[in-house]
Motif scaffolding. Structure first.
Motif, mmCIF file in Angstrom:
data_model
loop_
_atom_site.group_PDB
_atom_site.id
_atom_site.type_symbol
_atom_site.label_atom_id
_atom_site.label_comp_id
_atom_site.label_asym_id
_atom_site.label_seq_id
_atom_site.Cartn_x
_atom_site.Cartn_y
_atom_site.Cartn_z
ATOM 1 N N LEU A 223 6.312 -11.167 5.610
ATOM 2 C CA LEU A 223 7.545 -10.682 5.311
ATOM 3 C C LEU A 223 8.371 -10.959 3.697
ATOM 4 C CD1 LEU A 223 8.765 -14.915 6.853
ATOM 5 C CD2 LEU A 223 9.141 -12.589 7.891
ATOM 6 N N HIS A 224 7.248 -11.158 3.024
ATOM 7 C CA HIS A 224 7.794 -10.585 1.353
ATOM 8 C C HIS A 224 6.978 -9.242 1.037
ATOM 9 C CE1 HIS A 224 8.279 -14.843 1.197
ATOM 10 N NE2 HIS A 224 8.440 -14.532 0.156
ATOM 11 N N VAL A 225 6.767 -8.414 2.437
ATOM 12 C CA VAL A 225 5.976 -7.025 1.985
ATOM 13 C C VAL A 225 6.919 -5.945 1.030
ATOM 14 C CG1 VAL A 225 5.621 -4.594 2.661
ATOM 15 C CG2 VAL A 225 4.172 -6.964 3.333
ATOM 16 N N ASP A 226 8.421 -6.063 1.303
ATOM 17 C CA ASP A 226 9.306 -5.312 1.018
ATOM 18 C C ASP A 226 11.150 -5.887 1.032
ATOM 19 O OD1 ASP A 226 9.812 -2.608 -1.245
ATOM 20 O OD2 ASP A 226 10.735 -2.411 0.617
ATOM 21 N N THR A 235 12.675 -2.988 -11.348
ATOM 22 C CA THR A 235 12.316 -3.277 -12.494
ATOM 23 C C THR A 235 10.816 -2.200 -12.130
ATOM 24 O OG1 THR A 235 12.983 -5.397 -12.702
ATOM 25 C CG2 THR A 235 10.621 -4.820 -14.061
ATOM 26 N N VAL A 236 10.597 -1.937 -10.554
ATOM 27 C CA VAL A 236 9.004 -0.955 -10.900
ATOM 28 C C VAL A 236 9.952 0.353 -10.969
ATOM 29 C CG1 VAL A 236 7.614 -0.298 -9.213
ATOM 30 C CG2 VAL A 236 7.526 -3.015 -9.542
ATOM 31 N N ARG A 237 11.051 0.454 -10.045
ATOM 32 C CA ARG A 237 10.917 2.073 -9.790
ATOM 33 C C ARG A 237 11.573 2.358 -11.559
ATOM 34 N NH1 ARG A 237 12.702 3.241 -4.681
ATOM 35 N NH2 ARG A 237 13.784 5.643 -5.611
ATOM 36 N N TRP A 390 5.856 -2.970 -4.166
ATOM 37 C CA TRP A 390 5.962 -2.009 -4.992
ATOM 38 C C TRP A 390 5.485 -0.419 -5.430
ATOM 39 C CZ3 TRP A 390 4.710 -7.441 -7.746
ATOM 40 C CH2 TRP A 390 5.212 -8.116 -7.898
ATOM 41 N N ILE A 391 4.448 -0.701 -4.542
ATOM 42 C CA ILE A 391 4.065 0.497 -4.602
ATOM 43 C C ILE A 391 4.244 1.110 -4.137
ATOM 44 C CG2 ILE A 391 1.639 1.875 -3.931
ATOM 45 C CD1 ILE A 391 -0.202 -1.422 -4.037
#
Ligand code: ACO
Length: 426
Positions: A223-226, A235-237, A390-391
């Motif tokens: 459920l937390h994957v994206d 932020t990652v982007r 994030w990846i």
């Protein structure tokens, strides 16, 4: 096409429609053609990119990863399969799954150098601080990963290493913080089981994993994957758009996630439940304090920038929390407080008017507590789940040949030019 008119000038802005009929106005020519910018404090109305990873319809409570409904994935998929889906775009076939799984296993052990890094932290260091520092440090051990080896690209290896080692680092940070020896990974176990073993086994005592706990943890991670352009993913982007490497970008994501308005809310929710439990005021009185915004009080785990009806993740976790605690035959006081808070808020005009509903963090802490995860590790658990997302976003940025560096503008409201008058510093 949308025509913007001001004075004797006008600009035609193309309309952009997504595959789920999401509509936007392309204003990319606005500044160069007119000198104006748009002002959208906190980006509430700004689409920062086109993305093919996750779809959310906030009004209908819809969340899909790469076109698959979250409800279906949470029930039927594994964390590794969902991670593959989110990163590579499609569900893996058997051989792709096995290859990915083997890659994760081959990357799970930390370099011995990490022991020294861990020793440098004070005993009471927050595990999120350790996690972000360690993820960035991982990048320093990576020189060999910048080549294609046996048909495996540097990206595939780095991605597998991050997903695998974020779990090893989290468990090691916990063990260090309680003065116990680190436990090495168990390669034959599933992702979530391996993590639980590293967290709770002792050199002389093997931890027995309860299948219900394992199922709840796997569901929590899926459920937390994206969650598309949330604060940490954006932020990652932003970091990735400058050309920063995968580890540096994901380490920045951990820092953004830590805040109380974002991933840190899962810790904040359980602290709030405990505060109510240990205080002499009732749930209703607490709600009144929140409505008066006393000392900036908020109902933690409520509200969302995008969901304005319900958060599907919260619904799934609410059921899972009940199931887990019912099976254990536990009457959980925190779950009772959660229920009472939710009931009161959902019938209160303040929350109805503002469309404030329980979000993913409202029930996740109860599940984490039932699993035995310590409170200061709650946001770390979120980070472990979010790593594949994030990846995937880092990859999407890097695969876009037209990607420009993220660089918003501003409206300056500071002093106008003034004369420098030196102060006598003697
Ligand atoms: N409790 C009480 N009031 C709230 C809450 C809340 N949890 N959330 C929003 N409001 C109020 C605001 O004070 C504001 O009221 P006003 O109109 O009287 O000024 C109104 O609702 C609109 O809220 P905004 O702050 O504009 O909403 P925004 O979209 O900026 O913030 C956020 C969303 C950060 C999630 C917010 O609802 C919040 O702080 N929630 C509590 C923290 C939380 O649970 N965060 C986790 C979010 S999910 C995730 O990141 C994984």
């Amino acid at each position: 096409m949308l025509r913007i008119e001001f004075g004797d000038q006008s600009l035609e802005c193309p309309l952009v429609v997504g595959t789920e009929n999401e509509k936007a106005i392309d204003i990319s020519q606005l500044r160069s053609k007119t000198g104006y910018i748009t002002l959208d404090d906190s980006f509430g109305n700004t689409g920062s990119c086109k993305s093919g990873i996750t779809y959310i319809d906030g009004d209908k409570g819809v969340l899909r990863y790469r076109g698959y409904a979250i409800e279906e994935l949470a029930e039927k998929s594994s964390f590794i399969e969902t991670a593959y889906l989110i990163i590579y775009g499609n569900l893996p076939n058997k051989s792709e799954y096995d290859l990915f799984s083997d890659l994760l296993t081959s990357q799970e052990i930390l370099h011995e150098g990490f022991r020294h890094h861990f020793e440098g932290f004070p005993n009471n260091a927050h595990p999120m601080a350790m996690l972000s520092a360690m993820i960035n440090a991982m990048g320093c051990y990576q020189s060999d990963l910048y080549e294609v080896e046996d048909g495996v690209s540097r990206f595939d290896k780095s991605a597998a290493q991050l997903i695998s080692q974020v779990r090893t680092i989290a468990a090691a940070a916990y063990k260090m913080s309680i003065g116990q020896p680190m436990v090495y990974p168990y390669p034959e176990k599933s992702y979530a089981e391996n993590f639980l073993q590293m967290m709770f086994s002792l050199p002389n005592k093997h931890y027995e994993v309860d299948p219900d706990i394992l199922h709840a943890l796997t569901m929590f991670l899926i459920l937390h994957v994206d969650h598309e352009q949330n604060c940490s993913t954006s932020t990652v982007r932003v970091v990735a758009s400058s050309g920063a490497n995968l580890h540096a970008s994901c380490s920045a994501g951990v820092c953004a996630l830590w805040g109380r308005l974002h991933g840190g809310a899962n810790q904040g929710v359980v602290e709030m439940f405990n505060k109510i439990k240990n205080s002499d005021y009732t749930v209703k009185e607490f709600i009144e304090k929140v409505k008066k915004k006393e000392g900036g009080a908020k109902l933690m785990g409520f509200g969302h920038r995008v969901y304005k009806n319900f958060d599907p993740r919260a619904q799934i976790l609410q059921k899972a929390a009940h199931k887990l605690l019912d099976k254990a035959g536990k009457q959980d006081e925190l779950l009772e407080i959660a229920q009472e808070l939710a009931e009161s808020a959902l019938h209160d005009e303040y929350f109805i008017e503002r469309k404030l509903y329980p979000n993913v963090d409202f029930y996740s802490g109860i599940i984490l507590q039932a699993i035995g995860i310590p409170l200061n590790m709650f946001t770390v658990m979120f980070a472990i789940g979010r790593m594949p997302g994030w990846i995937a976003h880092w990859k999407e940025i890097n695969e876009n040949s037209k990607q420009r560096i993220y660089r918003p503008r501003q409206i300056y409201v500071g002093e106008t030019i003034r004369k420098y008058i030196p102060v006598d510093k003697r």
